[in-house]
Design an enzyme around this catalytic site. Structure first.
Site, mmCIF file in Angstrom:
data_model
loop_
_atom_site.group_PDB
_atom_site.id
_atom_site.type_symbol
_atom_site.label_atom_id
_atom_site.label_comp_id
_atom_site.label_asym_id
_atom_site.label_seq_id
_atom_site.Cartn_x
_atom_site.Cartn_y
_atom_site.Cartn_z
ATOM 1 N N CYS A 3 0.819 -1.214 0.000
ATOM 2 C CA CYS A 3 0.000 0.000 0.000
ATOM 3 C C CYS A 3 0.854 1.266 0.000
ATOM 4 O O CYS A 3 0.321 2.374 -0.055
ATOM 5 C CB CYS A 3 -0.928 0.001 1.203
ATOM 6 S SG CYS A 3 -1.931 -1.480 1.309
ATOM 7 N N HIS B 84 -3.362 6.911 2.358
ATOM 8 C CA HIS B 84 -3.786 5.621 1.811
ATOM 9 C C HIS B 84 -5.177 5.315 2.358
ATOM 10 O O HIS B 84 -5.436 5.471 3.546
ATOM 11 C CB HIS B 84 -2.787 4.536 2.229
ATOM 12 C CG HIS B 84 -3.294 3.146 2.011
ATOM 13 N ND1 HIS B 84 -3.910 2.762 0.842
ATOM 14 C CD2 HIS B 84 -3.304 2.059 2.823
ATOM 15 C CE1 HIS B 84 -4.267 1.495 0.942
ATOM 16 N NE2 HIS B 84 -3.914 1.051 2.125
ATOM 17 N N ASN C 33 -10.394 -0.492 0.093
ATOM 18 C CA ASN C 33 -8.940 -0.382 0.150
ATOM 19 C C ASN C 33 -8.367 -1.006 -1.124
ATOM 20 O O ASN C 33 -8.476 -2.208 -1.323
ATOM 21 C CB ASN C 33 -8.450 -1.114 1.410
ATOM 22 C CG ASN C 33 -6.938 -1.123 1.551
ATOM 23 O OD1 ASN C 33 -6.203 -0.888 0.598
ATOM 24 N ND2 ASN C 33 -6.471 -1.405 2.759
HETATM 25 C C1 LIG Z 1 -10.298 -5.102 10.288
HETATM 26 C C2 LIG Z 1 -10.800 -4.229 11.414
HETATM 27 C C3 LIG Z 1 -11.900 -3.302 10.930
HETATM 28 C C4 LIG Z 1 -11.357 -5.139 12.488
HETATM 29 O O1 LIG Z 1 -11.749 -4.397 13.606
HETATM 30 P P1 LIG Z 1 -11.306 -4.854 15.074
HETATM 31 O O2 LIG Z 1 -11.930 -3.956 16.003
HETATM 32 O O3 LIG Z 1 -9.833 -4.964 15.100
HETATM 33 O O4 LIG Z 1 -11.954 -6.302 15.140
HETATM 34 P P2 LIG Z 1 -11.682 -7.463 16.169
HETATM 35 O O5 LIG Z 1 -11.242 -8.639 15.389
HETATM 36 O O6 LIG Z 1 -10.841 -7.016 17.306
HETATM 37 O O7 LIG Z 1 -13.124 -7.731 16.681
HETATM 38 C C5 LIG Z 1 -13.846 -6.827 17.494
HETATM 39 C C6 LIG Z 1 -15.246 -7.332 17.631
HETATM 40 O O8 LIG Z 1 -15.911 -7.276 16.360
HETATM 41 C C7 LIG Z 1 -16.320 -8.574 15.936
HETATM 42 N N1 LIG Z 1 -16.044 -8.669 14.513
HETATM 43 C C8 LIG Z 1 -14.863 -8.923 13.901
HETATM 44 N N2 LIG Z 1 -15.022 -8.913 12.561
HETATM 45 C C9 LIG Z 1 -16.310 -8.647 12.332
HETATM 46 C C10 LIG Z 1 -17.071 -8.489 11.171
HETATM 47 N N3 LIG Z 1 -16.560 -8.589 9.948
HETATM 48 N N4 LIG Z 1 -18.389 -8.211 11.316
HETATM 49 C C11 LIG Z 1 -18.953 -8.085 12.509
HETATM 50 N N5 LIG Z 1 -18.281 -8.228 13.664
HETATM 51 C C12 LIG Z 1 -16.975 -8.494 13.573
HETATM 52 C C13 LIG Z 1 -15.500 -9.547 16.739
HETATM 53 O O9 LIG Z 1 -16.159 -10.756 16.875
HETATM 54 C C14 LIG Z 1 -15.351 -8.795 18.024
HETATM 55 O O10 LIG Z 1 -16.531 -8.928 18.780
HETATM 56 P P3 LIG Z 1 -16.484 -9.174 20.366
HETATM 57 O O11 LIG Z 1 -15.783 -7.996 20.932
HETATM 58 O O12 LIG Z 1 -17.913 -9.253 20.721
HETATM 59 O O13 LIG Z 1 -15.727 -10.455 20.519
HETATM 60 C C15 LIG Z 1 -9.677 -3.369 11.965
HETATM 61 O O14 LIG Z 1 -8.800 -4.122 12.745
HETATM 62 C C16 LIG Z 1 -8.888 -2.660 10.903
HETATM 63 O O15 LIG Z 1 -9.417 -2.051 9.998
HETATM 64 N N6 LIG Z 1 -7.563 -2.657 11.021
HETATM 65 C C17 LIG Z 1 -6.698 -2.038 10.067
HETATM 66 C C18 LIG Z 1 -6.666 -2.870 8.851
HETATM 67 C C19 LIG Z 1 -6.125 -2.200 7.649
HETATM 68 O O16 LIG Z 1 -6.399 -1.061 7.398
HETATM 69 N N7 LIG Z 1 -5.358 -2.940 6.891
HETATM 70 C C20 LIG Z 1 -4.790 -2.539 5.685
HETATM 71 C C21 LIG Z 1 -3.665 -1.635 5.931
HETATM 72 S S1 LIG Z 1 -2.854 -1.343 4.437
#
Ligand SMILES: CC(C)(COP(=O)(O)OP(=O)(O)OC[C@H]1O[C@@H](n2cnc3c(N)ncnc32)[C@H](O)[C@@H]1OP(=O)(O)O)[C@@H](O)C(=O)NCCC(=O)NCCS
Lengths: 333, 82
Positions: free
Chosen positions: A122, A258, A289
């Protein structure tokens, strides 16, 4: 010792034109929900994403690049024969060799332009832009085409809740050329290979070929770790790029980070204390993304909608798998 | 100098206010970040990053999910601050 005549470059470089291509198929969150347990509300609130584009069979990496580049070349007001080099950043061209840049250079009608691919995830656009600037100032090319292009839908596991909703396809291109004034600032860039596990391809292709794994490789990530790194470390890198260009947040007109996740964008805007007057790219909402393509795509959209205008000063920062990053300040074409 | 429990709660209240817009007086020891204070999993990462800077502690990702309430976070910071 014979005396070698040095090449003669331009005093500075600038972005002269930008173009984008978004695949025709628009994919709303409802389609993503067919394969994962989630909700439209969750996806919007955690990422800002409402829709993304997925490429069809005809919308190949090369085809999308040619479309975007054609627009960038027209926008720059030059002809394809004037392009001395084509740099393509992509991680989703599934033919290892030859570089897709050579096919694109040919289809565009360049006059045997130098052409090669780079892999910088990215951060690919910033890496390509930095190479282009160096080539123009050093004198090995007068005009350089920098393309960021991805078909991330090919590398997405639609059953993975952490990534299924995140990625999209598209191509963005810029023409970089000579300038009398500085119009691309110093690049602040780097890599943190100790964090290579946080975003990666699940398994190497060879494991898939040998049958060791049955599932086609996909991009996987540790979302929280990436989020933490992005909001904490990347805001610092963005600030360093501003400092390196000798500017304050108030000197900016536009911020084009980005388009990874709108929550990362929101957090950076806050940490950088960008004034309200700065236009912030939020193309992620309807494009998802698109990795290396996201910055030029967002740039093109801001200029097309009139939210940004030619001559505006923009801070751009890319970051992702590697982990790698690159930030700089540019004058918009 | 290490922060007292009161100072930590006050500091967390300011951080939560900044990130989630919750009034500082609502941030009490027994309050759950997600259920009571509108801090979702990603805002929690921002809270943690801000708390690390402010209280000079390291809170690894693996420990973050155990910090359900303001009390949990306060206790963690009290124990780990340098
Ligand atoms: C992917 C992302 C949105 C996930 O969010 P998060 O808060 O880290 O998610 P987690 O895996 O910790 O889960 C948090 C909660 O949401 C739930 N959850 C996870 N994925 C889910 C989904 N797709 N839909 C609904 N719920 C979801 C989990 O079960 C968890 O629930 P709980 O607290 O009741 O157990 C986030 O981590 C993110 O965007 N990170 C950066 C990624 C990025 O930009 N990458 C590219 C960089 S170039």
């Amino acid at each position: 010792m014979s005396k070698i005549k040095p090449s003669k470059g331009a005093p500075y470089a600038r972005i002269l034109g930008v173009g984008g291509y978004r695949p025709t198929r628009v994919v709303p969150n409802e389609v993503i929900l067919e394969k994962i347990d989630s909700s439209d509300e969750w996806i919007r609130s955690r990422s800002g994403i409402e829709t993304r584009h997925w490429a069809n069979d005809e919308e190949t990496v090369a085809a999308m690049s040619v479309e975007a580049s054609g627009k960038a070349i027209a926008d720059a007001g030059i002809s394809a024969e004037q392009i001395g080099a084509v740099i393509v950043s992509t991680v989703t061209h599934f033919k290892q060799t030859p570089a897709v840049a050579t096919e694109i250079a040919d289809k565009l009608g360049t006059a045997k332009a130098a052409a090669f691919d780079i892999s910088a995830g990215c951060a690919g656009f910033g890496y390509g832009l930095t190479l282009a600037k160096g080539m123009i100032v050093e004198g090995s090319a007068e005009y350089v085409l920098v393309i960021g292009v991805e078909r991330l839908s090919d590398l997405t596991d639609l059953e993975d809740r952490a990534t299924a909703f995140l990625f999209g396809d598209g191509a963005g291109a810029v023409v970089v050329g000579p300038s009398k004034e500085p119009a691309i600032g110093p690049t602040v860039w780097g890599s943190e290979g100790d964090k290579s596990e946080t975003i990666k391809q699940t398994v190497p292709w060879t494991d898939y070929r040998s049958g060791e794994v049955e599932r086609f490789p996909a991009i996987t990530q540790e979302g929280q770790a990436v989020f933490r790194w992005a909001v904490f470390e990347m805001a610092k890198v963005a600030k360093e790029a501003l400092d390196a260009a000798g500017l304050d947040p108030a000197d900016l007109d536009v911020f084009i980070p980005h388009q990874a996740n709108e929550r990362i964008i929101d957090s950076m805007v806050k940490t950088l204390k960008l004034p309200e007057s700065v236009t912030v790219a939020r193309d992620v909402r309807t494009t998802g993304n698109t990795s290396a393509a996201s910055i030029p795509l967002a740039m093109e959209r801001l200029l097309a909608t009139g939210e940004a205008k030619s001559g505006d000063t923009a801070l751009v920062i890319g970051f992702g798998a590697g982990l790698v990053y690159a930030a700089t300040v540019v004058t918009l074409p | 100098m290490a922060a007292t429990q009161e100072e930590i709660v006050a500091g967390l209240a300011e951080i939560v206010n900044e990130i989630a817009g919750i009034p500082t007086e609502d941030v009490q020891l027994d309050k759950s970040f997600t259920d009571d204070l509108d801090v979702d999993s990603l805002s929690m990462v921002e809270v943690v990053v801000a708390a690390e800077e402010r209280f000079d502690v390291k809170i690894p990702d693996d420990d973050v999910k155990n910090l359900k309430t303001v009390g949990d976070a306060t206790e963690y910071i009290l124990k780990h601050q340098s």
